[in-house]
Write a protein that holds these residues in place. Structure first.
Motif, PDB file in Angstrom:
ATOM      1  N   MET A   1      47.190 -30.983-105.925  1.00 34.43           N
ATOM      2  CA  MET A   1      46.159 -32.007-106.095  1.00 34.43           C
ATOM      3  C   MET A   1      44.889 -31.634-105.338  1.00 34.43           C
ATOM      4  N   VAL A   2      45.044 -31.101-104.126  1.00 35.19           N
ATOM      5  CA  VAL A   2      43.871 -30.666-103.363  1.00 35.19           C
ATOM      6  C   VAL A   2      43.132 -29.570-104.129  1.00 35.19           C
ATOM      7  N   ALA A   3      43.852 -28.627-104.707  1.00 33.17           N
ATOM      8  CA  ALA A   3      43.202 -27.568-105.485  1.00 33.17           C
ATOM      9  C   ALA A   3      42.378 -28.159-106.628  1.00 33.17           C
ATOM     10  N   GLU A   4      42.920 -29.172-107.298  1.00 35.85           N
ATOM     11  CA  GLU A   4      42.182 -29.834-108.389  1.00 35.85           C
ATOM     12  C   GLU A   4      40.934 -30.544-107.857  1.00 35.85           C
ATOM     13  N   LEU A   5      41.060 -31.201-106.711  1.00 35.87           N
ATOM     14  CA  LEU A   5      39.906 -31.886-106.128  1.00 35.87           C
ATOM     15  C   LEU A   5      38.832 -30.895-105.711  1.00 35.87           C
ATOM     16  N   LEU A   6      39.220 -29.759-105.156  1.00 40.40           N
ATOM     17  CA  LEU A   6      38.249 -28.740-104.757  1.00 40.40           C
ATOM     18  C   LEU A   6      37.559 -28.137-105.978  1.00 40.40           C
ATOM     19  N   THR A   7      38.292 -27.964-107.062  1.00 41.74           N
ATOM     20  CA  THR A   7      37.689 -27.483-108.310  1.00 41.74           C
ATOM     21  C   THR A   7      36.667 -28.486-108.826  1.00 41.74           C
ATOM     22  N   PHE A   8      36.999 -29.763-108.761  1.00 41.67           N
ATOM     23  CA  PHE A   8      36.073 -30.817-109.173  1.00 41.67           C
ATOM     24  C   PHE A   8      34.799 -30.774-108.324  1.00 41.67           C
ATOM     25  N   ALA A   9      34.962 -30.653-107.003  1.00 44.07           N
ATOM     26  CA  ALA A   9      33.799 -30.622-106.100  1.00 44.07           C
ATOM     27  C   ALA A   9      32.917 -29.413-106.390  1.00 44.07           C
ATOM     28  N   ALA A  10      33.526 -28.256-106.591  1.00 41.91           N
ATOM     29  CA  ALA A  10      32.749 -27.046-106.868  1.00 41.91           C
ATOM     30  C   ALA A  10      32.022 -27.156-108.206  1.00 41.91           C
ATOM     31  N   ALA A  11      32.684 -27.723-109.213  1.00 39.53           N
ATOM     32  CA  ALA A  11      32.070 -27.864-110.528  1.00 39.53           C
ATOM     33  C   ALA A  11      30.869 -28.800-110.513  1.00 39.53           C
ATOM     34  N   ASP A  12      30.869 -29.756-109.587  1.00 43.24           N
ATOM     35  CA  ASP A  12      29.734 -30.674-109.463  1.00 43.24           C
ATOM     36  C   ASP A  12      28.443 -29.900-109.204  1.00 43.24           C
ATOM     37  N   GLY A  13      28.521 -28.862-108.406  1.00 45.91           N
ATOM     38  CA  GLY A  13      27.371 -28.006-108.159  1.00 45.91           C
ATOM     39  C   GLY A  13      26.398 -28.482-107.105  1.00 45.91           C
ATOM     40  N   THR A  14      26.557 -29.706-106.612  1.00 44.26           N
ATOM     41  CA  THR A  14      25.594 -30.203-105.619  1.00 44.26           C
ATOM     42  C   THR A  14      26.226 -30.519-104.271  1.00 44.26           C
ATOM     43  N   TYR A  15      27.541 -30.516-104.213  1.00 39.98           N
ATOM     44  CA  TYR A  15      28.182 -30.764-102.918  1.00 39.98           C
ATOM     45  C   TYR A  15      28.004 -29.543-102.024  1.00 39.98           C
ATOM     46  N   ARG A  16      27.639 -29.792-100.779  1.00 40.69           N
ATOM     47  CA  ARG A  16      27.441 -28.749 -99.786  1.00 40.69           C
ATOM     48  C   ARG A  16      28.713 -28.467 -99.010  1.00 40.69           C
ATOM     49  N   ALA A  17      29.568 -29.487 -98.859  1.00 40.26           N
ATOM     50  CA  ALA A  17      30.795 -29.359 -98.072  1.00 40.26           C
ATOM     51  C   ALA A  17      31.851 -30.329 -98.595  1.00 40.26           C
ATOM     52  N   VAL A  18      33.099 -30.015 -98.271  1.00 38.12           N
ATOM     53  CA  VAL A  18      34.214 -30.918 -98.556  1.00 38.12           C
ATOM     54  C   VAL A  18      34.814 -31.302 -97.211  1.00 38.12           C
ATOM     55  N   TYR A  19      34.902 -32.593 -96.978  1.00 38.78           N
ATOM     56  CA  TYR A  19      35.325 -33.159 -95.696  1.00 38.78           C
ATOM     57  C   TYR A  19      36.497 -34.095 -95.910  1.00 38.78           C
ATOM     58  N   LEU A  20      37.317 -34.244 -94.876  1.00 41.22           N
ATOM     59  CA  LEU A  20      38.335 -35.282 -94.854  1.00 41.22           C
ATOM     60  C   LEU A  20      38.712 -35.565 -93.417  1.00 41.22           C
ATOM     61  N   HIS A  21      39.292 -36.725 -93.212  1.00 36.03           N
ATOM     62  CA  HIS A  21      39.882 -37.025 -91.907  1.00 36.03           C
ATOM     63  C   HIS A  21      41.313 -37.486 -92.141  1.00 36.03           C
ATOM     64  N   THR A  22      42.127 -37.288 -91.112  1.00 33.58           N
ATOM     65  CA  THR A  22      43.529 -37.652 -91.240  1.00 33.58           C
ATOM     66  C   THR A  22      44.058 -38.194 -89.927  1.00 33.58           C
ATOM     67  N   ASP A  23      45.115 -38.945 -90.041  1.00 32.35           N
ATOM     68  CA  ASP A  23      45.801 -39.509 -88.882  1.00 32.35           C
ATOM     69  C   ASP A  23      46.942 -38.559 -88.515  1.00 32.35           C
ATOM     70  N   PRO A  24      46.879 -37.909 -87.356  1.00 35.65           N
ATOM     71  CA  PRO A  24      47.916 -36.947 -87.000  1.00 35.65           C
ATOM     72  C   PRO A  24      49.281 -37.565 -86.728  1.00 35.65           C
ATOM     73  N   SER A  25      49.352 -38.887 -86.643  1.00 35.53           N
ATOM     74  CA  SER A  25      50.661 -39.513 -86.430  1.00 35.53           C
ATOM     75  C   SER A  25      51.483 -39.594 -87.710  1.00 35.53           C
ATOM     76  N   VAL A  26      50.855 -39.344 -88.862  1.00 38.07           N
ATOM     77  CA  VAL A  26      51.582 -39.315 -90.124  1.00 38.07           C
ATOM     78  C   VAL A  26      52.355 -38.000 -90.192  1.00 38.07           C
ATOM     79  N   PRO A  27      53.661 -38.056 -90.334  1.00 38.16           N
ATOM     80  CA  PRO A  27      54.461 -36.829 -90.333  1.00 38.16           C
ATOM     81  C   PRO A  27      53.968 -35.801 -91.353  1.00 38.16           C
ATOM     82  N   GLY A  28      53.715 -34.595 -90.878  1.00 40.82           N
ATOM     83  CA  GLY A  28      53.303 -33.498 -91.736  1.00 40.82           C
ATOM     84  C   GLY A  28      51.820 -33.409 -92.025  1.00 40.82           C
TER      85      GLY A  28
END
Length: 178
Positions: free
Chosen positions: A117-144
């Motif tokens: 799913m991440v690969a698909e999202l990154l492909t979508f972002a790249a195809a947009d052509g205007t995004y400069r970066a892909v960012y996310l935040h996560t909670d490290p207490s979630v297992p894995g």
């Protein structure tokens, strides 16, 4: 291994996607639904289907047609507060594709589904052509979660290292692969 179908969500997928997301915030995060954090979960059509630079993906179990995972991307950078000011400035809205709501039902984890799913999202972002970066935040207490995102991206800030501990959130940048 099951051959999950991953596709852009349509109106008929929203109830199933919402169920995956709500189950996750209650079960994995222990927060339950918090309107200021989870408004997009209640109205995913407005958050991800209507805006042209946003998307919501769903993964469908071939054995029953049930939606078992979600992943979203939008053009809203991280807000300050609650995120550190330097993170909000580094990843401004409009220039930043933010990965959101990457949730997989527990019985479907450890099968490569989130990575696909991440690969698909990154492909979508790249195809947009205007995004400069892909960012996310996560909670490290979630297992894995921490190990998964470290395997895919670069940690740009660990709030656990802040003098006050911040919110304990980890901030990552992912390569778009252009």
């Amino acid at each position: 291994m099951r051959d999950y179908s991953i596709r852009a969500a349509g109106p008929d997928d929203l109830d199933g996607a919402r169920a995956v997301m709500l189950d996750t915030v209650y079960r994995d995060f222990g927060t339950g639904y918090v309107p200021r954090w989870h408004g997009d979960i209640i109205d995913p059509a407005a958050a991800y289907l209507t805006p042209p630079r946003h998307t919501l993906l769903v993964a469908v179990d071939p054995d029953g047609g049930e939606i078992v995972a979600t992943g979203a991307l939008d053009a809203r950078g991280p807000a300050h507060p609650p995120n550190p000011r330097h993170i909000a400035e580094r990843y401004p809205s409009g220039e930043t594709a933010q990965v959101r709501r990457l949730y997989v039902r527990p019985e479907h984890r450890r099968r490569g589904l989130a990575r696909r799913m991440v690969a698909e999202l990154l492909t979508f972002a790249a195809a947009d052509g205007t995004y400069r970066a892909v960012y996310l935040h996560t909670d490290p207490s979630v297992p894995g979660a921490e190990a998964f995102w470290r395997s895919l991206g670069k940690l740009v800030h660990d709030e656990r290292d802040d003098p006050d501990g911040g919110n304990g959130v980890l901030h990552f940048e992912l390569p778009m692969g252009r």
